[in-house]
Scaffold this active site. Sequence first.
Site, mmCIF file in Angstrom:
data_model
loop_
_atom_site.group_PDB
_atom_site.id
_atom_site.type_symbol
_atom_site.label_atom_id
_atom_site.label_comp_id
_atom_site.label_asym_id
_atom_site.label_seq_id
_atom_site.Cartn_x
_atom_site.Cartn_y
_atom_site.Cartn_z
ATOM 1 C CB THR A 20 -0.935 0.017 1.221
ATOM 2 O OG1 THR A 20 -1.792 -1.126 1.172
ATOM 3 C CG2 THR A 20 -1.791 1.273 1.228
ATOM 4 C CE LYS A 41 -6.265 -3.838 -0.658
ATOM 5 N NZ LYS A 41 -4.855 -4.257 -0.800
ATOM 6 C CG ASP A 54 -5.222 -1.256 1.972
ATOM 7 O OD1 ASP A 54 -4.410 -1.204 2.912
ATOM 8 O OD2 ASP A 54 -5.767 -2.309 1.606
ATOM 9 C CD GLU A 132 -2.512 -1.946 -1.852
ATOM 10 O OE1 GLU A 132 -2.244 -2.548 -0.788
ATOM 11 O OE2 GLU A 132 -3.061 -0.825 -1.871
ATOM 12 N N GLY A 133 -2.496 -5.159 -5.154
ATOM 13 C CA GLY A 133 -3.006 -6.488 -4.868
ATOM 14 C C GLY A 133 -3.566 -6.580 -3.461
ATOM 15 N N GLY A 135 -2.978 -9.114 -0.107
ATOM 16 C CA GLY A 135 -2.184 -10.218 0.407
ATOM 17 C C GLY A 135 -1.061 -10.584 -0.546
#
Length: 248
Positions: A20, A41, A54, A132-133, A135
């Site tokens: 993040t 995200k 995030d 953003e992924g 995990g």
Amino acid sequence: MDRKNQAIFVGATDTGVGKTLISGLLVAYLRGRGIKAGYQKWVATGCAADEPEDLLTVAQLLEAMNSARPVGPEAEAVPAWRAELELAVPYRFRLPASPHLAAAEEGREIDPALLKARFAEALAAHEVLVVEGVGGLLVPLTRQLLLLDLVAELELPTLLVARSGLGTINHTLLSLEALRRREIPLLGVVCSDEEPEPPKLIASDNLATIAALGRTRVFGRLPRCRQSIAAHAAFAPIGAGIAAALAT
């Protein structure tokens, strides 16, 4: 840099690695250079309020940069972050768990078609979209679909965020193998300090070893910074390297 509708996926070797922070700093770096960069995200878990933590972190990074730096004629002004929540973070769940489980606990299921639609919409609105992924790379979005398989389907160039300290070589090399197995374009790796002062010998060797054995570019190492402005300054050379990689 060709600024027409580029996307970059920011993945990580594990949860809590710092993706993040890296994502927000990258958006801010690009915006500070006149590039219309956006943030998305697909799934956030552990959301206690309507706005995911995030997204708020990214907002704070953008606002800190805007308040500290006068905007010159070559840079785009960075307004307070007021992204449309449904576009920025399509799925938000209360349980801090893997997306498939967090969704199931609320009697819901993540729809990949909706994620792809939201992605296309956000991509069309920005010169560079930073996704953003959630995990690590192989986190299940549903019981039939891994996060990385959706990234592969969308053919997203990927930036891998890894820890700087002990254990990162194994996690990073495994993640690189997963990316290459799916033929996902790899931009490189950024290491993020998980503690204020990790052992210098281990951290520096980790970066060199990952670059050599992983056959990849390591853009640098981001130290732990108490202030957002310090984080922006420390990230600047890393951001320059990523921007150059995007341009090739």
